[in-house]
Design a protein around this motif. Structure first.
Motif, short mmCIF file in Angstrom:
data_model
loop_
_atom_site.label_atom_id
_atom_site.label_comp_id
_atom_site.label_asym_id
_atom_site.label_seq_id
_atom_site.Cartn_x
_atom_site.Cartn_y
_atom_site.Cartn_z
N ILE A 34 0.76 -1.22 -0.07
CA ILE A 34 0.13 -0.12 -0.10
C ILE A 34 0.85 1.26 -0.10
N THR A 35 2.27 0.93 0.59
CA THR A 35 2.80 2.43 0.83
C THR A 35 3.45 2.83 -0.69
N PRO A 36 4.13 1.99 -1.46
CA PRO A 36 4.41 2.37 -2.85
C PRO A 36 3.32 2.61 -3.81
N LYS A 37 1.96 1.99 -3.34
CA LYS A 37 0.98 2.38 -4.41
C LYS A 37 0.44 3.56 -3.99
N LEU A 38 0.27 4.07 -2.78
CA LEU A 38 -0.08 5.28 -2.51
C LEU A 38 0.59 6.56 -3.10
N ILE A 39 2.01 6.16 -3.06
CA ILE A 39 3.04 7.23 -3.45
C ILE A 39 2.87 7.09 -4.99
N ARG A 40 2.77 6.15 -5.63
CA ARG A 40 2.58 6.05 -7.14
C ARG A 40 1.30 6.66 -7.42
N ALA A 41 0.12 6.39 -6.44
CA ALA A 41 -1.15 7.05 -6.91
C ALA A 41 -1.28 8.55 -6.76
N LEU A 42 -0.36 8.99 -5.71
CA LEU A 42 -0.07 10.63 -5.57
C LEU A 42 0.48 11.23 -6.60
N ILE A 43 1.34 10.73 -6.97
CA ILE A 43 2.16 11.19 -8.20
C ILE A 43 1.56 10.77 -9.54
N GLY A 44 0.97 9.61 -9.84
CA GLY A 44 0.34 9.29 -10.94
C GLY A 44 -1.22 10.10 -11.00
N GLY A 45 -1.77 10.30 -10.12
CA GLY A 45 -2.78 11.11 -10.17
C GLY A 45 -2.56 12.62 -10.56
#
Length: 369
Positions: A339-350
């Motif tokens: 979930i941690t890399p996913k949320l970082i990815r989602a923050l930047i990706g979004g």
């Protein structure tokens, strides 16, 4: 029970409570955004109501008659002018509708391609770490060869898949809104219809990428997987329904939240590029929190091989049984693995996705004029 076990157990309970609370908050925020977006009037609804309402047409005709009569023309000429105007409008409406569909399709193609290329290049390392955490890769191998795990095949297939998805979504969404459907419902339906052609294009490369990332195989590993799949092409689409089941709620939450935020006070307070970045980041994080369990199970379906994850099925009727299996065998925390890399990815990706989307769309509109 010694002190170490008590501390571990306490941390586990604390982590589980945090996950439950974050999930509840994310769901509440999404439903609030959905209801907020549903109350908005579609952009073209006033025009469509005008075209399809006899009372509005009568008002239009009366205004035309008054203007013509004011110019001194007889009533008969005024009536003929009205009839001619109505016929001309009826003849031009289909042409205008076709032109609008073409414009939406072109805008979707260009913006989808731009978004896909940008996100793939910037976010691929986060995607690799997320995949390895979800398939229980050892910590020593977690950050090894982050880019050398087969970025070329997904880059080549995700770009046309994303372009086609955005083209279909934009066309369907504009038509649904023109028919008077609420914006949030129109967006959700358009996202659903866009998923099936998208994953027909993207599913084979996504499966090869996931297995290569999990095994640290690199491009050579993907070539070996492809050679094995040639003997049985059906294997390339293993995970198709799991991908659709994950991507539909993920994209629906993201786009509905972003549309609702675009109508909030935030848009009027900040310049458009900055507002798009912030709103896109919020929408991306929210969608990842809500759909993380489906992401874990789809990764395992695509990663299964002899002796590993064989109990996970891609049949539509078994998708939620996969989630139940992870929860019963490995606990709630595993459903939020990575979930941690996913949320970082989602923050930047979004932020990247919607900023790029708005930029490419505005430039395409200028080019089409």
């Amino acid at each position: 029970m010694d002190m170490f076990e008590k501390t571990t157990l306490r941390r586990t309970h604390c982590r589980r409570r945090c996950i439950y609370q974050a999930l509840h908050v994310a769901l509440l925020i999404y439903f609030f955004m959905y209801l907020r977006s549903s109350r908005q009037i579609p952009e073209d609804s006033s025009q469509m109501n005008y075209l399809h309402s006899s009372s509005q047409k009568g008002t239009k005709g009366a205004s035309i008659r008054r203007r013509i009569m004011y110019c001194g023309l007889p009533a008969v000429v005024a009536s003929k002018a009205m009839a001619s105007t109505a016929r001309g409008r009826d003849q031009t409406e289909p042409k205008e509708q076709i032109s609008s569909i073409k414009k939406d399709f072109i805008l979707g193609l260009t913006s989808g391609a731009g978004v896909s290329i940008t996100k793939q290049i910037v976010l691929y390392p986060f995607d690799t770490v997320r995949t390895r955490l979800q398939v229980n890769t050892s910590r020593r191998e977690l950050f090894r060869s982050l880019y050398n795990t087969g970025i070329v095949p997904p880059l080549l297939t995700r770009t046309p898949a994303s372009a086609f998805f955005f083209a279909c979504k934009d066309v369907f969404e504009s038509q649904f809104r023109a028919a008077g459907i609420a914006p949030s419902t129109a967006t959700t339906l358009a996202v659903l219809l866009g998923q099936f052609p998208k994953w027909l294009i993207r599913a084979p490369a996504e499966r090869l990428k996931t297995r290569s990332q999990a095994a640290n195989g690199g491009l050579s590993g993907e070539i070996e997987e492809l050679q094995d799949a040639i003997a049985e092409p059906k294997l390339l689409f293993d995970g198709y329904f799991s991908n659709v089941a994950y991507a539909f709620p993920h994209d629906a939450v993201k786009f509905v939240t972003y549309d609702a935020l675009k109508r909030s006070v935030l848009t009027s307070m900040l310049p458009t590029p900055i507002a798009s970045v912030i709103e896109g980041a919020i929408a991306g994080v929210l969608s990842e929190l809500v759909t993380s369990p489906l992401d874990v199970t789809r990764t395992r379906v695509m990663s299964k091989k002899a002796g590993v994850f064989q109990d996970y099925s891609d049949r539509p009727t078994e998708l939620f049984n996969n989630v139940r299996r992870v929860y019963s065998e490995e606990g709630m925390e595993t459903l939020f693995a990575g979930i941690t890399p996913k949320l970082i990815r989602a923050l930047i990706g979004g932020a990247l996705q919607f900023a790029t989307l708005e930029l490419v769309k505005s430039e395409t509109i200028k080019a089409l004029k």
